[in-house]
Design a protein around this motif. Structure first.
Motif, PDB file in Angstrom:
ATOM      1  N   PHE A 172       0.892  -1.150  -0.021  1.00  0.00           N
ATOM      2  CA  PHE A 172      -0.047   0.138  -0.036  1.00  0.00           C
ATOM      3  C   PHE A 172       0.986   1.452  -0.052  1.00  0.00           C
ATOM      4  CE2 PHE A 172       0.825  -0.865   4.497  1.00  0.00           C
ATOM      5  CZ  PHE A 172       1.099   0.409   5.108  1.00  0.00           C
ATOM      6  N   LYS A 173       0.233   2.146  -0.400  1.00  0.00           N
ATOM      7  CA  LYS A 173       1.087   3.641  -0.636  1.00  0.00           C
ATOM      8  C   LYS A 173       1.240   4.270   0.713  1.00  0.00           C
ATOM      9  CE  LYS A 173      -0.197   5.470  -5.087  1.00  0.00           C
ATOM     10  NZ  LYS A 173      -0.656   6.800  -5.650  1.00  0.00           N
ATOM     11  N   PRO A 174       2.239   4.903   1.224  1.00  0.00           N
ATOM     12  CA  PRO A 174       2.377   5.224   2.506  1.00  0.00           C
ATOM     13  C   PRO A 174       2.105   6.821   2.509  1.00  0.00           C
ATOM     14  CG  PRO A 174       4.515   5.542   1.507  1.00  0.00           C
ATOM     15  CD  PRO A 174       3.686   4.491   0.626  1.00  0.00           C
ATOM     16  N   PRO A 175       1.950   7.474   3.586  1.00  0.00           N
ATOM     17  CA  PRO A 175       1.513   8.972   3.623  1.00  0.00           C
ATOM     18  C   PRO A 175       2.673   9.644   2.891  1.00  0.00           C
ATOM     19  CG  PRO A 175       1.836   8.292   5.793  1.00  0.00           C
ATOM     20  CD  PRO A 175       1.642   7.108   5.028  1.00  0.00           C
ATOM     21  N   MET A 176       2.453  10.859   2.298  1.00  0.00           N
ATOM     22  CA  MET A 176       3.759  11.588   1.910  1.00  0.00           C
ATOM     23  C   MET A 176       4.326  12.445   2.915  1.00  0.00           C
ATOM     24  SD  MET A 176       3.876  13.893  -1.898  1.00  0.00           S
ATOM     25  CE  MET A 176       5.093  14.511  -2.417  1.00  0.00           C
ATOM     26  N   PHE A 177       3.547  13.110   3.760  1.00  0.00           N
ATOM     27  CA  PHE A 177       4.137  13.916   4.791  1.00  0.00           C
ATOM     28  C   PHE A 177       3.249  14.124   6.016  1.00  0.00           C
ATOM     29  CE2 PHE A 177       0.937  16.609   2.371  1.00  0.00           C
ATOM     30  CZ  PHE A 177       0.502  17.482   3.217  1.00  0.00           C
ATOM     31  N   ILE A 178       3.740  14.746   7.036  1.00  0.00           N
ATOM     32  CA  ILE A 178       3.188  15.118   8.242  1.00  0.00           C
ATOM     33  C   ILE A 178       3.251  16.624   8.452  1.00  0.00           C
ATOM     34  CG2 ILE A 178       2.873  14.365  10.785  1.00  0.00           C
ATOM     35  CD1 ILE A 178       4.983  12.039  10.181  1.00  0.00           C
ATOM     36  N   THR A 179       1.908  17.160   9.095  1.00  0.00           N
ATOM     37  CA  THR A 179       1.943  18.390   9.469  1.00  0.00           C
ATOM     38  C   THR A 179       2.104  18.113  11.084  1.00  0.00           C
ATOM     39  OG1 THR A 179       0.620  19.219   7.667  1.00  0.00           O
ATOM     40  CG2 THR A 179       0.525  20.431   9.879  1.00  0.00           C
ATOM     41  N   ILE A 180       3.021  19.145  11.545  1.00  0.00           N
ATOM     42  CA  ILE A 180       3.595  19.084  12.829  1.00  0.00           C
ATOM     43  C   ILE A 180       3.337  20.438  13.700  1.00  0.00           C
ATOM     44  CG2 ILE A 180       5.360  18.391  14.763  1.00  0.00           C
ATOM     45  CD1 ILE A 180       6.582  16.853  12.378  1.00  0.00           C
ATOM     46  N   SER A 181       2.766  20.528  14.542  1.00  0.00           N
ATOM     47  CA  SER A 181       2.542  21.768  15.338  1.00  0.00           C
ATOM     48  C   SER A 181       3.383  21.570  16.844  1.00  0.00           C
ATOM     49  CB  SER A 181       1.029  22.078  15.571  1.00  0.00           C
ATOM     50  OG  SER A 181       0.453  22.873  14.565  1.00  0.00           O
ATOM     51  N   PRO A 182       4.564  22.043  16.676  1.00  0.00           N
ATOM     52  CA  PRO A 182       5.357  21.702  17.949  1.00  0.00           C
ATOM     53  C   PRO A 182       4.968  22.425  19.075  1.00  0.00           C
ATOM     54  CG  PRO A 182       6.837  23.256  16.130  1.00  0.00           C
ATOM     55  CD  PRO A 182       5.325  22.831  15.688  1.00  0.00           C
ATOM     56  N   THR A 183       4.367  23.825  19.138  1.00  0.00           N
ATOM     57  CA  THR A 183       3.949  24.674  20.061  1.00  0.00           C
ATOM     58  C   THR A 183       2.420  25.265  19.593  1.00  0.00           C
ATOM     59  OG1 THR A 183       4.433  26.367  21.293  1.00  0.00           O
ATOM     60  CG2 THR A 183       5.048  26.691  19.023  1.00  0.00           C
ATOM     61  N   LYS A 184       1.742  25.274  20.746  1.00  0.00           N
ATOM     62  CA  LYS A 184       0.658  26.128  20.622  1.00  0.00           C
ATOM     63  C   LYS A 184       0.603  27.506  20.750  1.00  0.00           C
ATOM     64  CE  LYS A 184      -4.405  25.594  22.002  1.00  0.00           C
ATOM     65  NZ  LYS A 184      -5.338  25.008  22.925  1.00  0.00           N
ATOM     66  N   ALA A 185       1.760  28.037  21.560  1.00  0.00           N
ATOM     67  CA  ALA A 185       1.919  29.370  21.747  1.00  0.00           C
ATOM     68  C   ALA A 185       1.946  30.502  20.442  1.00  0.00           C
ATOM     69  CB  ALA A 185       3.424  29.456  22.576  1.00  0.00           C
ATOM     70  N   CYS A 186       1.445  31.249  20.735  1.00  0.00           N
ATOM     71  CA  CYS A 186       1.447  32.507  19.772  1.00  0.00           C
ATOM     72  C   CYS A 186       1.564  33.833  20.166  1.00  0.00           C
ATOM     73  CB  CYS A 186       0.027  32.083  18.820  1.00  0.00           C
ATOM     74  SG  CYS A 186       0.044  33.319  17.331  1.00  0.00           S
ATOM     75  N   ASN A 187       2.307  34.549  19.293  1.00  0.00           N
ATOM     76  CA  ASN A 187       2.278  36.161  20.033  1.00  0.00           C
ATOM     77  C   ASN A 187       1.084  36.697  19.789  1.00  0.00           C
ATOM     78  OD1 ASN A 187       3.314  35.847  17.266  1.00  0.00           O
ATOM     79  ND2 ASN A 187       4.299  37.919  17.311  1.00  0.00           N
ATOM     80  N   LEU A 188       0.093  36.239  18.741  1.00  0.00           N
ATOM     81  CA  LEU A 188      -1.125  37.068  18.330  1.00  0.00           C
ATOM     82  C   LEU A 188      -2.450  36.031  18.957  1.00  0.00           C
ATOM     83  CD1 LEU A 188      -0.214  37.578  14.574  1.00  0.00           C
ATOM     84  CD2 LEU A 188       0.052  39.124  16.432  1.00  0.00           C
ATOM     85  N   LYS A 189      -3.374  36.781  18.693  1.00  0.00           N
ATOM     86  CA  LYS A 189      -4.826  36.026  19.142  1.00  0.00           C
ATOM     87  C   LYS A 189      -5.718  36.247  18.055  1.00  0.00           C
ATOM     88  CE  LYS A 189      -7.788  35.270  23.444  1.00  0.00           C
ATOM     89  NZ  LYS A 189      -8.068  35.718  24.691  1.00  0.00           N
ATOM     90  N   CYS A 190      -5.717  35.891  17.114  1.00  0.00           N
ATOM     91  CA  CYS A 190      -6.371  36.264  15.830  1.00  0.00           C
ATOM     92  C   CYS A 190      -7.914  35.547  16.001  1.00  0.00           C
ATOM     93  CB  CYS A 190      -5.806  35.508  14.407  1.00  0.00           C
ATOM     94  SG  CYS A 190      -4.026  35.796  14.289  1.00  0.00           S
ATOM     95  N   ILE A 191      -8.758  36.384  15.261  1.00  0.00           N
ATOM     96  CA  ILE A 191     -10.331  35.929  15.235  1.00  0.00           C
ATOM     97  C   ILE A 191     -10.447  34.557  14.456  1.00  0.00           C
ATOM     98  CG2 ILE A 191     -12.469  36.451  14.290  1.00  0.00           C
ATOM     99  CD1 ILE A 191     -11.616  39.573  14.971  1.00  0.00           C
ATOM    100  N   GLY A 192     -11.127  33.674  15.260  1.00  0.00           N
ATOM    101  CA  GLY A 192     -11.360  32.375  14.631  1.00  0.00           C
ATOM    102  C   GLY A 192     -10.330  31.528  14.557  1.00  0.00           C
ATOM    103  N   CYS A 193      -9.150  31.607  15.381  1.00  0.00           N
ATOM    104  CA  CYS A 193      -7.938  30.629  15.071  1.00  0.00           C
ATOM    105  C   CYS A 193      -8.370  29.335  15.433  1.00  0.00           C
ATOM    106  CB  CYS A 193      -6.804  31.069  16.235  1.00  0.00           C
ATOM    107  SG  CYS A 193      -5.490  29.911  16.279  1.00  0.00           S
ATOM    108  N   TYR A 194      -8.010  28.426  14.493  1.00  0.00           N
ATOM    109  CA  TYR A 194      -8.157  26.952  14.481  1.00  0.00           C
ATOM    110  C   TYR A 194      -7.615  26.225  15.595  1.00  0.00           C
ATOM    111  CZ  TYR A 194      -3.745  24.975  13.298  1.00  0.00           C
ATOM    112  OH  TYR A 194      -2.424  24.623  13.136  1.00  0.00           O
ATOM    113  N   ALA A 195      -6.536  26.686  16.050  1.00  0.00           N
ATOM    114  CA  ALA A 195      -5.986  26.150  17.165  1.00  0.00           C
ATOM    115  C   ALA A 195      -6.052  26.750  18.342  1.00  0.00           C
ATOM    116  CB  ALA A 195      -4.512  26.185  17.019  1.00  0.00           C
ATOM    117  N   ASN A 196      -7.037  27.669  18.579  1.00  0.00           N
ATOM    118  CA  ASN A 196      -7.298  28.384  19.851  1.00  0.00           C
ATOM    119  C   ASN A 196      -5.963  28.846  20.556  1.00  0.00           C
ATOM    120  OD1 ASN A 196      -9.068  29.636  21.706  1.00  0.00           O
ATOM    121  ND2 ASN A 196      -9.648  27.866  22.450  1.00  0.00           N
TER     122      ASN A 196
END
Length: 472
Positions: free
Chosen positions: A106-130
């Motif tokens: 079978f075919k393997p996945p091609m890539f992974i998305t990694i979010s190493p931190t949840k910290a952010c210097n902004l607080k955007c409206i509707g942020c998917y990661a909160n």
């Protein structure tokens, strides 16, 4: 690996500094893509689907060539693009995946998305990661490093997407994202960033490693961007782009499409400003997904606007030869939904190590930190009941169907366009939410009805177009 591919990769070394060798290399890659997609079409996809892929592949190569010709790509970045991305990811990855298929069936996945931190210097409206500046959640550095080593060993993966939070805020055990980039110099990284931390020093560091491209978040121009991301952010973004140009780091734009900016982000003034004046190499469009902070269906682009956006995006790709991909509207270029570790697709690991099918499906059964403690690997995670159920739906909807029976890939996202299906899968597999907002959404009957109605409206507007233009 064939002698022809070996020759092309050796040519890549010369192409870093030689314009004529570079043009020959890119033209050769373009020809190879055409042969594989259009002439061979090994997976029996509808011809128009293959033409969409070919169009985007050609546009990406031309976008890279424009960056070189304008002097926007440093020697170090050129090495990353030509040897690491085209060499290890594109050609090398093709042969590694083929060997994997021969060994495992079978075919393997091609890539992974990694979010190493949840910290952010902004607080955007509707942020998917909160995410916000007070968040402390982050992956231990050794786990971050192990994920990449695991993927390379298991599937020959050499491409990784880094998200957040804000990735440039990541730090653990005295290590930052730059340490990951240096250690895994055989890999290429795409980083989604708000851009506000890319000063001259950071731009210089990014060009020195050479194996990363930042995708900077924009919502439009100053008014739209500052309205969602905060006052003064737009000006900081333009400064970041200037720094990246000066140090020769190829970059792109990342756009969250809402009902408020859906027309703006495909007008030629917007495209010319970011691609010609600012020097962006590519563009990623993500329709607002009602998850995360203060989720609401009110920000979704209207179904009619989404369909018009689809048409305008492909016009821009053709007219201006630019690499512009829409996570929802470009389903033909990806053979539908790519989540849940589908063959050639991807999956997502968040700041707590939760292994989710997709960035926009914030639900999980397994955690990579716990799996590693038990001596298990990523291979074990992608065989979870949750991932298997989603892949089964993908296959039945079109991924493993004959060309003439493929489901409507203008409506290819299970959580956005087939929410009833996804709700059933999440409920039956007892998937856990990685944020309280995800748990609330799953129990919200009004939300469920609204998304189901949205998907049905998209189907009604695109079904005949799909049959006529792609299946006939």
């Amino acid at each position: 690996m064939s002698r022809g591919i070996d020759a092309l990769l050796k040519l890549g070394e010369v192409a870093i500094t030689n314009r004529y060798a570079r043009k020959f290399l890119l033209n050769s890659v373009e020809k190879r893509i055409y042969e594989d997609l259009i002439e061979k079409n090994p997976d029996d996809r509808p011809l128009k689907v293959q033409e969409d892929k070919w169009m985007l592949g050609k546009a990406l190569l031309h976008s890279v060539e424009r960056g070189f010709n304008k002097g926007l790509i440093s020697k170090e970045a050129a090495k990353g693009l030509l040897q690491v991305f085209i060499g290890n990811v594109f050609f090398g990855g093709f042969y590694k995946r083929r060997k994997f298929i021969e060994n495992h069936g079978f075919k393997p996945p091609m890539f992974i998305t990694i979010s190493p931190t949840k910290a952010c210097n902004l607080k955007c409206i509707g942020c998917y990661a909160n995410a916000d500046p007070t968040t402390l959640s982050k992956l231990p550095y050794e786990v971050f490093d192990s994920i990449i080593k695991d993927a390379k060993k298991s599937w020959g993966a050499n491409f990784f997407v880094i998200s957040g939070g804000e990735p440039l805020m990541y730090k653990d055990s005295g290590k930052t994202l730059l340490d990951i980039l240096k250690k895994h110099s055989d890999c290429y990284f795409l980083m989604y960033t708000n851009g506000t931390l890319i000063d001259e020093k950071m731009a210089k560091s990014l060009t020195s490693v050479g194996n990363i491209t930042p995708a900077i978040s924009v919502e439009g121009f100053k008014e739209e961007t500052d309205a969602r991301r905060g006052k003064g952010v737009y000006d900081k973004i333009l400064t970041a782009m200037e720094n990246l140009r000066n140090y020769g780091v190829p970059f792109g734009i990342s756009v969250t499409v809402t009902k408020d900016n859906v027309k703006r982000v495909v007008d030629e003034e917007f495209i010319d400003f970011y691609f010609d004046k600012q020097g962006a190499t590519y563009g990623w469009y993500f329709h607002y997904m009602p998850i995360g902070r203060d989720y609401t269906l009110d920000l979704l682009p209207e179904p009619e606007d989404r369909v018009n956006l689809l048409k305008e995006e492909w016009k821009l790709v053709k007219k201006k030869n630019i690499f512009l991909v829409d996570f929802w509207n470009s389903g033909t270029a990806s053979d539908g939904c790519i989540s849940a570790a589908r063959g050639g697709g991807y999956f997502y690991i968040d700041w707590d190590g939760n292994i989710c099918p997709c960035v926009f499906v914030p639900y999980y059964l397994d955690n990579i930190i716990e799996l590693y403690k038990k001596g298990k690997k990523l291979d074990d995670a992608i065989q979870s009941k949750l991932f298997k159920r989603i892949r089964k739906w993908q296959s039945e909807y079109g991924y493993e169907k004959p060309g003439k029976e493929v489901g409507n890939w203008f409506r290819q996202c299970p959580i956005r366009d087939h929410y009833g299906v996804m709700h059933e899968i999440l409920t039956e597999t007892k998937a856990k939410a990685n944020d309280p907002s995800g748990e609330s959404a799953l129990k919200d009957d009004k939300y469920k009805k609204g998304l189901i109605a949205y998907g049905e409206a998209i189907d009604k507007l695109t079904k005949e177009m799909w049959k006529k233009d792609y299946l006939s």
